[in-house]
Design a protein around this motif. Structure first.
Motif, short mmCIF file in Angstrom:
data_model
loop_
_atom_site.label_atom_id
_atom_site.label_comp_id
_atom_site.label_asym_id
_atom_site.label_seq_id
_atom_site.Cartn_x
_atom_site.Cartn_y
_atom_site.Cartn_z
N GLU A 32 -8.42 9.42 4.06
CA GLU A 32 -9.15 10.41 3.27
C GLU A 32 -8.83 10.33 1.78
N LEU A 33 -7.56 10.08 1.45
CA LEU A 33 -7.11 10.17 0.05
C LEU A 33 -6.90 8.82 -0.62
N GLY A 34 -6.84 7.75 0.15
CA GLY A 34 -6.51 6.45 -0.44
C GLY A 34 -5.01 6.31 -0.60
N ALA A 35 -4.57 5.72 -1.72
CA ALA A 35 -3.15 5.46 -1.94
C ALA A 35 -2.38 6.77 -2.10
N VAL A 36 -1.21 6.84 -1.45
CA VAL A 36 -0.41 8.06 -1.44
C VAL A 36 1.06 7.70 -1.72
N GLU A 37 1.70 8.55 -2.52
CA GLU A 37 3.14 8.46 -2.75
C GLU A 37 3.78 9.76 -2.25
N VAL A 38 4.90 9.63 -1.53
CA VAL A 38 5.65 10.79 -1.04
C VAL A 38 7.07 10.68 -1.56
N LEU A 39 7.50 11.67 -2.33
CA LEU A 39 8.85 11.68 -2.90
C LEU A 39 9.68 12.76 -2.22
N ILE A 40 10.86 12.39 -1.72
CA ILE A 40 11.79 13.31 -1.06
C ILE A 40 13.06 13.38 -1.91
N ASN A 149 -5.06 5.48 12.72
CA ASN A 149 -5.69 4.16 12.66
C ASN A 149 -6.07 3.90 11.20
N PRO A 150 -5.24 3.17 10.47
CA PRO A 150 -5.44 3.05 9.02
C PRO A 150 -6.61 2.17 8.64
N GLU A 151 -7.25 2.52 7.55
CA GLU A 151 -8.30 1.71 6.93
C GLU A 151 -7.77 1.24 5.59
N PHE A 152 -7.67 -0.07 5.42
CA PHE A 152 -7.04 -0.63 4.23
C PHE A 152 -8.07 -1.17 3.24
N VAL A 153 -7.60 -1.32 2.00
CA VAL A 153 -8.29 -2.17 1.03
C VAL A 153 -7.48 -3.46 0.96
N ILE A 154 -8.13 -4.57 1.27
CA ILE A 154 -7.43 -5.85 1.42
C ILE A 154 -7.90 -6.82 0.33
N ALA A 155 -6.95 -7.47 -0.32
CA ALA A 155 -7.27 -8.45 -1.36
C ALA A 155 -6.78 -9.83 -0.92
N SER A 156 -7.71 -10.74 -0.71
CA SER A 156 -7.35 -12.14 -0.47
C SER A 156 -7.29 -12.84 -1.81
N LEU A 157 -6.11 -13.36 -2.14
CA LEU A 157 -5.84 -13.89 -3.49
C LEU A 157 -5.63 -15.40 -3.45
N ASP A 158 -6.24 -16.10 -4.39
CA ASP A 158 -6.07 -17.54 -4.48
C ASP A 158 -6.19 -17.96 -5.95
N ILE A 159 -5.33 -18.87 -6.38
CA ILE A 159 -5.41 -19.35 -7.76
C ILE A 159 -5.59 -20.87 -7.76
N GLU A 160 -6.17 -21.36 -8.84
CA GLU A 160 -6.26 -22.81 -9.09
C GLU A 160 -5.54 -23.10 -10.39
N HIS A 172 -10.95 -11.86 -3.11
CA HIS A 172 -11.98 -11.40 -2.19
C HIS A 172 -11.51 -10.07 -1.60
N ILE A 173 -12.20 -8.99 -1.96
CA ILE A 173 -11.83 -7.64 -1.52
C ILE A 173 -12.67 -7.26 -0.30
N THR A 174 -12.00 -6.76 0.72
CA THR A 174 -12.69 -6.23 1.91
C THR A 174 -11.98 -4.95 2.35
N GLY A 175 -12.59 -4.26 3.31
CA GLY A 175 -11.95 -3.08 3.87
C GLY A 175 -12.62 -1.78 3.48
N ARG A 176 -11.81 -0.78 3.23
CA ARG A 176 -12.31 0.59 3.08
C ARG A 176 -13.33 0.74 1.95
N LYS A 177 -13.21 -0.04 0.89
CA LYS A 177 -14.11 0.09 -0.25
C LYS A 177 -15.29 -0.90 -0.20
N GLY A 178 -15.42 -1.61 0.91
CA GLY A 178 -16.50 -2.59 1.01
C GLY A 178 -16.07 -3.94 0.47
N GLU A 179 -17.04 -4.86 0.37
CA GLU A 179 -16.76 -6.23 -0.06
C GLU A 179 -16.98 -6.37 -1.57
N LEU A 180 -16.06 -7.09 -2.20
CA LEU A 180 -16.16 -7.37 -3.63
C LEU A 180 -15.61 -8.77 -3.89
#
Length: 389
Positions: A32-40, A149-160, A172-180
């Motif tokens: 629901e919220l995306g990235a989350v930080e929890v500080l204790i 059941n988590p839904e991720f934003v996934i980045a496939s990274l490659d350099i030349e 190449h971005i896939t997952g919760r935010k769609g393809e980019l």
């Protein structure tokens, strides 16, 4: 601020001492919220000693409390609670010099915090939340174990690259935010080019643009092919060379890349998980003639790289950079997409998530079997009335 309740899949965690307190910081993703930080900030590091142990009260830095626990010799033990892990370690060292035995003094505070709450990489939090820079932050919320059941934003990274030079970066971005799709390329802007390619005058401009874009897209998980030992390591070294902060962590966290014998390189990026294709396939008992991207892609997907494998790869990449940057961008992006498709075909990410949910370990710690045993064993041992030796 507002009161919020949400379920979170944990990605990374750390502990540190700050201003006389032991702090625990968790990063994860909420559907629901995306990235989350929890500080204790209320955590108290602890170990145990035999009840009949007499301690010198001079310079006391602990709170001693009787427990209902015993050691394996059926001797009653007390708990010593500390404000900081540094104070715990100092006390343990002093007791060791006096040949006074301590119990569970080697369990770090983050692991103990999670295991004692029966948290298996998934938590539900309730409390006031503050949103800043794509991150929802909770401070000392109510926490309990859950399932998600988590839904991720996934980045496939490659350099030349060329000889110590970046040619291009593809993501190449896939997952919760769609393809980019995105490619950053060194060179002049041509008359016509796909919208997903941006051109940059030099490496400094390219790296700054990539880092800004990457943090805006804000992926949870980075995947690639030898992504730690080559792609991320090269980018980190190049940023150091050009005095560019390699800020791709969440919440101004750290990016740490180090050699880890005998398994190559290990990367830690605050708030993000890195999963390397070949390492994950080997750990999941896949077997191929070799673990080159071309070999694995052809066997699993029936397709491969856009450069003919019979050609000399390095020479052809140099030629494309000099003569046909659009073709190089296509090659670079295709490699990133191949990795995405291999992960989908094999279910590597889903397998890693399930192993994390079973073991209680973060995804990048799944090979630490002793920690997994402790995570399962110690809380149950305590509830049976014993401390570990």
């Amino acid at each position: 601020m507002s009161a919020v309740s949400t379920k979170i899949f944990l990605l990374t965690g750390e502990w540190f001492d700050y201003k006389g307190k032991n702090l625990i910081r968790l990063f994860g993703t909420s559907n629901e919220l995306g990235a989350v930080e929890v500080l204790i900030s209320t955590n108290k590091p602890v170990f145990f000693i035999k009840r009949n142990t007499i301690l010198n009260p001079v310079g006391k830095t602990y709170f001693r409390k009787e427990t209902n626990l015993k050691n394996f010799d059926f001797e009653e033990v007390d708990a010593l609670y500390f404000n900081t892990q540094q104070a715990l370690q100092k006390q343990e060292s002093e007791l060791s010099e006096l040949n006074i035995k301590t119990f569970e003094s080697d369990v770090d505070p983050l692991r103990r915090f999670l295991m004692e709450k029966f948290i298996y990489a998934q938590i539900e939090v309730e409390g006031e939340a503050q949103n800043k820079n794509n991150l929802t932050r909770f401070v000392n919320p109510k926490i309990k174990s859950t399932k998600v059941n988590p839904e991720f934003v996934i980045a496939s990274l490659d350099i030349e690259t060329g000889t110590n030079q970046i040619y291009s970066i593809a993501v190449h971005i896939t997952g919760r935010k769609g393809e980019l799709k995105k490619v950053f390329m060194i060179g002049a802007v041509p008359k016509k080019s796909p919208e997903f390619i941006s051109f940059h005058q030099n490496e400094t401009e390219l790296l700054n643009s990539f880092i800004a874009w990457f943090n805006e897209v804000d992926p949870d998980i980075i995947i690639g092919w030898h992504v730690v030992g080559f792609d991320l390591l090269f980018l980190d070294n190049k940023c150091n060379e050009l005095n560019i902060p390699f800020k791709i962590a969440r919440a101004n966290g750290k990016v740490t890349i180090r050699a880890k014998k005998p398994s190559g390189f290990f990367a830690n990026i605050t708030g993000r998980i890195i999963i390397d294709g070949p390492s994950s396939l080997r750990a999941s008992f896949f077997d191929f003639e070799d673990f080159k991207l071309e070999t694995v892609a052809q066997e699993l997907l029936g397709t491969g790289k856009t450069i003919n494998p019979d050609k000399k790869k390095v020479d052809e990449i140099d030629r494309l950079f000099a003569e046909d940057k659009l073709a190089l961008a296509e090659y670079n992006l295709n490699d990133a997409i191949l990795v995405t498709d291999i992960f989908k075909k094999t279910g590597l990410l889903e397998l890693s998530v399930r192993r994390s949910q079973i073991s209680g370990l973060f995804i990048d710690q799944l090979g630490m079997m002793t920690n997994a045993f402790d995570h399962f064993y110690l809380p149950l041992l305590h509830r049976k009335g014993f401390v570990a030796p």
